[in-house]
Design an enzyme around this catalytic site. Sequence first.
Site, mmCIF file in Angstrom:
data_model
loop_
_atom_site.group_PDB
_atom_site.id
_atom_site.type_symbol
_atom_site.label_atom_id
_atom_site.label_comp_id
_atom_site.label_asym_id
_atom_site.label_seq_id
_atom_site.Cartn_x
_atom_site.Cartn_y
_atom_site.Cartn_z
ATOM 1 N N CYS A 1 1.001 -1.524 -0.213
ATOM 2 C CA CYS A 1 -0.105 0.132 -0.179
ATOM 3 C C CYS A 1 0.911 1.074 -0.150
ATOM 4 O O CYS A 1 1.598 1.431 -1.396
ATOM 5 C CB CYS A 1 -0.963 -0.082 0.671
ATOM 6 S SG CYS A 1 -2.474 1.228 0.806
ATOM 7 N N HIS B 1 -3.475 -5.472 1.681
ATOM 8 C CA HIS B 1 -3.513 -5.946 2.758
ATOM 9 C C HIS B 1 -3.565 -7.449 3.373
ATOM 10 O O HIS B 1 -4.435 -7.531 2.406
ATOM 11 C CB HIS B 1 -3.887 -4.496 3.939
ATOM 12 C CG HIS B 1 -3.972 -3.102 3.929
ATOM 13 N ND1 HIS B 1 -2.180 -3.594 3.899
ATOM 14 C CD2 HIS B 1 -4.159 -2.739 2.956
ATOM 15 C CE1 HIS B 1 -2.077 -1.775 4.268
ATOM 16 N NE2 HIS B 1 -3.457 -1.431 3.745
#
Length: 486
Positions: free
Chosen positions: A336, A432
Amino acid sequence: MTARALMFQGTGSDVGKTLVVAGLARALTKRGLRVRPFKPQNMSNNAAVTGDGGEIGRAQALQARAAGVTPSVHMNPVLLKPQGETGAQIVVQGRVRGTARAADYQGVKPSLLPAVLDSFARLKEEADIVLVEGAGSASETNLRANDIANFGFARAADVPVVVIGDIDRGGVIASLVGTKAVIDPADAALVVGFLVNRFRGDPALFVDGINEIARRTGWASFGLLPHFADANRLPAEDALALTGKDRRGRAGGRVKVAVPILPHISNFDDLDPLEAEPDVALTRLWPGMPVPGDTDLVLLVGSKSTIADLAALRAAGFDVDIAAHRRRGGFVLGLCGGYQMLGRTIDDPDGVEGQAGRVKGLGLLEVDTRLTGEKALVEVRGDTADGVSFHGYEMHIGVTAGPDAARPFAAIAGRADGATAPDGRVAGTYVHGLFADDRQRAAWLERLGGAASGLDYEGGVEAALDGLADHMEAHLDIDGLIKNAR
């Protein structure tokens, strides 16, 4: 019938409110009750995607799991995500509403109470009991006027309160008695009792302490809860938990992973599955610490303020160490915000993270990122480029593209995600929860050092929740807690 409710407030932050609620949620669910967790206001950059397309604090997702239900935005209607030293992004019922500096937020809070009460009412319609977690300290009288997280909520919703004290940090008698002394009498009237958490040693030695607290406060005791050894197997919510970890990593681990810890780190529970692996030595790198020369993987995790954290990374000299690690043939993975840092540039034309502008990235991937106001919040399933499947989630702003994106990290429902360098040793992804997937984690361990994984990570979390519930049943007056809920 409308559900009953019981609120757990603490004498301070990190006294164990989250795990107490999680353990009780599992224990009461085992007893056949329909349980819902609720936290009116949370402050955390460790968030989870919900089934209804929003985001809540990771702690409430854990508590929902303990209760055997899908996380909902109504379990944490106000989430504050710190973006700098004095300000935070405000998420209301799962969606970003705006940002505010800490001083300004005090004036915003009353306008958020209707959403908090609406979410609470929705949960009560589908439960037998709602377990409410307070935030920070119950005795912060300087913040009481506009409070929606502790007694302000309890008064508005007429919910009885149990106050938790943490004996492990010392001074538990003074902290509980002091809480009674400083709070408003009308708030104190809502308190039905207390419990003492994280006790170590012979419980008989604290009988007089319990009696002293009860005598001075007039509150009933619901028990003395010993330290729960498997608490570290459950995801932590507060970044404060990172400071209590061993910075050197597990000695003797075949696979060595180094993780720079940056000021606005988010979704750091991505590290938990790696730490649970017996053959992984994970080292948290704080400013002033070098990347060890024998590191196999440098992992850059998520950030709430990517540009600010990139500046902090450079200020600490981690950029030099990561480049040296890369020249030695080491692997680098960005998740991310960490993925965005690995590229050539990060452009924030609208000032989404603060001041508008463009900064240079680490240049380890031939990609560029443009930050946008629209946020991706979705659970995902896919396959990485090596054909290994995974289950995770996306929670990010920004669009990343460039030559290395032609070698995507993964395919998700027919679309490409992430980027990979030509030699495959640097990669980035917006996913994630990657390492919580046993298949992905095993593939990475094999790639990095030929280590085998026999760990059932999710099964371990479930076992820890069951153990926590049994721990609660053994040491707390759960019947008394249920009786006092209303």
